[in-house]
Design a protein around this motif. Structure first.
Motif, PDB file in Angstrom:
ATOM      1  N   UNK A 148       0.781  -1.225   0.000  1.00  0.00           N
ATOM      2  CA  UNK A 148       0.000   0.000   0.000  1.00  0.00           C
ATOM      3  C   UNK A 148       0.812   1.274   0.000  1.00  0.00           C
ATOM      4  N   UNK A 149       0.127   2.381   0.246  1.00  0.00           N
ATOM      5  CA  UNK A 149       0.704   3.719   0.213  1.00  0.00           C
ATOM      6  C   UNK A 149       0.892   4.249   1.629  1.00  0.00           C
ATOM      7  N   UNK A 150       2.035   4.880   1.882  1.00  0.00           N
ATOM      8  CA  UNK A 150       2.328   5.417   3.205  1.00  0.00           C
ATOM      9  C   UNK A 150       1.547   6.706   3.460  1.00  0.00           C
ATOM     10  N   UNK A 151       1.443   7.061   4.745  1.00  0.00           N
ATOM     11  CA  UNK A 151       0.777   8.300   5.145  1.00  0.00           C
ATOM     12  C   UNK A 151       1.742   9.094   6.020  1.00  0.00           C
ATOM     13  N   UNK A 152       1.991  10.365   5.658  1.00  0.00           N
ATOM     14  CA  UNK A 152       2.971  11.192   6.351  1.00  0.00           C
ATOM     15  C   UNK A 152       2.315  12.392   7.021  1.00  0.00           C
ATOM     16  N   UNK A 153       2.830  12.769   8.186  1.00  0.00           N
ATOM     17  CA  UNK A 153       2.344  13.970   8.853  1.00  0.00           C
ATOM     18  C   UNK A 153       3.410  14.466   9.826  1.00  0.00           C
ATOM     19  N   UNK A 154       3.260  15.724  10.260  1.00  0.00           N
ATOM     20  CA  UNK A 154       4.230  16.353  11.153  1.00  0.00           C
ATOM     21  C   UNK A 154       3.519  17.012  12.328  1.00  0.00           C
ATOM     22  N   UNK A 155       3.992  16.697  13.529  1.00  0.00           N
ATOM     23  CA  UNK A 155       3.563  17.377  14.752  1.00  0.00           C
ATOM     24  C   UNK A 155       4.526  18.545  14.955  1.00  0.00           C
ATOM     25  N   UNK A 156       3.985  19.772  15.024  1.00  0.00           N
ATOM     26  CA  UNK A 156       4.837  20.968  15.131  1.00  0.00           C
ATOM     27  C   UNK A 156       4.483  21.775  16.376  1.00  0.00           C
ATOM     28  N   UNK A 157       5.503  21.962  17.244  1.00  0.00           N
ATOM     29  CA  UNK A 157       5.341  22.854  18.392  1.00  0.00           C
ATOM     30  C   UNK A 157       5.956  24.201  18.026  1.00  0.00           C
ATOM     31  N   UNK A 158       5.121  25.241  18.001  1.00  0.00           N
ATOM     32  CA  UNK A 158       5.559  26.549  17.528  1.00  0.00           C
ATOM     33  C   UNK A 158       6.426  27.294  18.523  1.00  0.00           C
ATOM     34  N   UNK A 159       6.419  26.857  19.783  1.00  0.00           N
ATOM     35  CA  UNK A 159       7.171  27.557  20.818  1.00  0.00           C
ATOM     36  C   UNK A 159       6.250  28.370  21.701  1.00  0.00           C
ATOM     37  N   UNK A 160       6.788  28.893  22.807  1.00  0.00           N
ATOM     38  CA  UNK A 160       5.957  29.644  23.750  1.00  0.00           C
ATOM     39  C   UNK A 160       5.462  30.938  23.132  1.00  0.00           C
ATOM     40  N   UNK A 161       4.256  31.294  23.463  1.00  0.00           N
ATOM     41  CA  UNK A 161       3.653  32.520  22.935  1.00  0.00           C
ATOM     42  C   UNK A 161       3.037  33.325  24.073  1.00  0.00           C
ATOM     43  N   UNK A 162       2.896  34.593  23.845  1.00  0.00           N
ATOM     44  CA  UNK A 162       2.200  35.482  24.777  1.00  0.00           C
ATOM     45  C   UNK A 162       0.956  36.013  24.094  1.00  0.00           C
ATOM     46  N   UNK A 163      -0.035  36.372  24.873  1.00  0.00           N
ATOM     47  CA  UNK A 163      -1.269  36.895  24.313  1.00  0.00           C
ATOM     48  C   UNK A 163      -1.013  38.256  23.644  1.00  0.00           C
ATOM     49  N   UNK A 164      -1.916  38.646  22.764  1.00  0.00           N
ATOM     50  CA  UNK A 164      -1.802  39.947  22.099  1.00  0.00           C
ATOM     51  C   UNK A 164      -1.845  41.069  23.127  1.00  0.00           C
ATOM     52  N   UNK A 165      -2.764  40.967  24.115  1.00  0.00           N
ATOM     53  CA  UNK A 165      -2.883  41.998  25.142  1.00  0.00           C
ATOM     54  C   UNK A 165      -1.590  42.138  25.933  1.00  0.00           C
ATOM     55  N   UNK A 166      -0.977  40.994  26.244  1.00  0.00           N
ATOM     56  CA  UNK A 166       0.261  41.022  27.012  1.00  0.00           C
ATOM     57  C   UNK A 166       1.391  41.643  26.201  1.00  0.00           C
ATOM     58  N   UNK A 167       1.482  41.283  24.921  1.00  0.00           N
ATOM     59  CA  UNK A 167       2.504  41.869  24.066  1.00  0.00           C
ATOM     60  C   UNK A 167       2.309  43.373  23.942  1.00  0.00           C
ATOM     61  N   UNK A 168       1.057  43.831  23.820  1.00  0.00           N
ATOM     62  CA  UNK A 168       0.776  45.257  23.701  1.00  0.00           C
ATOM     63  C   UNK A 168       1.169  45.996  24.977  1.00  0.00           C
ATOM     64  N   UNK A 169       0.899  45.378  26.119  1.00  0.00           N
ATOM     65  CA  UNK A 169       1.218  46.016  27.390  1.00  0.00           C
ATOM     66  C   UNK A 169       2.726  46.120  27.575  1.00  0.00           C
ATOM     67  N   UNK A 170       3.431  45.057  27.261  1.00  0.00           N
ATOM     68  CA  UNK A 170       4.886  45.089  27.359  1.00  0.00           C
ATOM     69  C   UNK A 170       5.473  46.097  26.377  1.00  0.00           C
ATOM     70  N   UNK A 171       4.872  46.172  25.175  1.00  0.00           N
ATOM     71  CA  UNK A 171       5.340  47.123  24.170  1.00  0.00           C
ATOM     72  C   UNK A 171       5.197  48.552  24.679  1.00  0.00           C
ATOM     73  N   UNK A 172       4.092  48.844  25.375  1.00  0.00           N
ATOM     74  CA  UNK A 172       3.881  50.178  25.941  1.00  0.00           C
ATOM     75  C   UNK A 172       4.926  50.499  27.007  1.00  0.00           C
ATOM     76  N   UNK A 173       5.436  49.472  27.657  1.00  0.00           N
ATOM     77  CA  UNK A 173       6.479  49.652  28.669  1.00  0.00           C
ATOM     78  C   UNK A 173       7.872  49.718  28.049  1.00  0.00           C
ATOM     79  N   UNK A 174       7.955  49.453  26.724  1.00  0.00           N
ATOM     80  CA  UNK A 174       9.257  49.442  26.071  1.00  0.00           C
ATOM     81  C   UNK A 174      10.025  48.160  26.299  1.00  0.00           C
ATOM     82  N   UNK A 175       9.289  47.069  26.521  1.00  0.00           N
ATOM     83  CA  UNK A 175       9.922  45.781  26.841  1.00  0.00           C
ATOM     84  C   UNK A 175       9.554  44.743  25.782  1.00  0.00           C
ATOM     85  N   UNK A 176      10.529  43.973  25.344  1.00  0.00           N
ATOM     86  CA  UNK A 176      10.281  42.816  24.494  1.00  0.00           C
ATOM     87  C   UNK A 176      11.028  41.627  25.079  1.00  0.00           C
ATOM     88  N   UNK A 177      10.291  40.587  25.434  1.00  0.00           N
ATOM     89  CA  UNK A 177      10.893  39.356  25.967  1.00  0.00           C
ATOM     90  C   UNK A 177      11.205  38.450  24.784  1.00  0.00           C
TER      91      UNK A 177
END
Length: 246
Positions: A148-177
């Motif tokens: 038969x025919x094989x089936x391929x797929x990939x599990x991808x972890x994008x890495x840690x993320x912060x919420x949009x609100x949190x990024x906006x708040x940090x941006x207002x403070x002049x901080x980027x983690x």
């Protein structure tokens, strides 16, 4: 004689075509995955990082189903649980075949209820993302011959993320983690004067420092685990980011 030969050829053609479409891989809700699909995750070590799946044997013959790990990117396969073939293993390796015994799914049956799943508990190194773990499902007849025919797929972890609100708040403070998972350093880009404090899970302040420029916070001596990185600006804005020391 010609009629017999024709019937044999027709039978062989139908049999081969049947094997080439012999199984489907579905999400737990029954939605089919597509061949070569990449499934993305933004969390680890939680229910949200678990990929549950089922396999259905569409053919009219019993088949031995196996899975090969075909590639690892930005990880070594550790702390990645694979439950498949009535066993769960805590890590995978490139070219590893799972399970290492016949995993037979009978004709017309599926693996619903067997809790087949992937779950990533590896946060990564804090810098190199995404983390990819690629797999190929293939089938053998009961004599051990690939069909038969094989089936391929990939599990991808994008890495840690912060919420949009949190990024906006940090941006207002002049901080980027730059990263919130690390062995050695947490990188900060600083546009305005700010004070940071690192707090452990017991609420104890480990360190406090005022900074005015880009810097790396050395966490190499910290014990493995979760901490809180709190920022306070001169304007009275504050916010807290979770960091993980590997």
């Amino acid at each position: 004689m010609k009629k017999i030969t024709y019937l044999l050829l027709l039978f062989t053609f139908l049999f081969v075509n049947q094997l080439n479409a012999q199984f489907t891989v579905n999400k737990i809700d029954g939605t089919p995955f597509t061949n070569n699909e990449v499934i993305e995750f933004t969390s680890y070590n939680s229910a949200a990082s678990e990929l549950k799946f089922t396999v259905h044997n569409n053919s009219t013959v019993n088949l031995d189903f196996r899975m090969r790990c075909t590639g690892l990117v930005n990880n070594n396969g550790s702390n990645f649980q694979l439950c498949w073939g009535r066993e769960c293993i805590p890590s995978v390796a490139v070219n590893g075949i799972y399970p290492d015994y016949q995993n037979i799914i009978n004709a017309g049956e599926n693996t619903v209820g067997l809790n087949d799943s992937f779950k990533n508990s590896n946060p990564g190194d804090g810098t190199n993302y995404p983390m990819d773990l690629s797999f190929r499902i293939f089938t053998r007849d009961l004599n051990g011959t690939n069909v038969g025919t094989d089936f391929n797929f990939t599990y991808r972890y994008m890495g840690p993320t912060m919420s949009v609100d949190q990024k906006d708040k940090l941006s207002a403070m002049g901080v980027k983690v730059l990263n919130n998972v690390a062995n050695q350093f947490i990188g900060l880009e600083i546009a305005k004067p700010v004070q940071y404090s690192i707090i452990n899970l017991q609420g104890q302040i480990i360190t406090t420092k005022n900074i005015e420029e880009n810097t790396n916070i050395d966490v190499s001596s910290y014990q493995t685990g979760l901490y809180f990185l709190n920022f306070k600006s001169n304007e009275g804005i504050s916010d807290t980011v979770k960091i993980f020391k590997k």
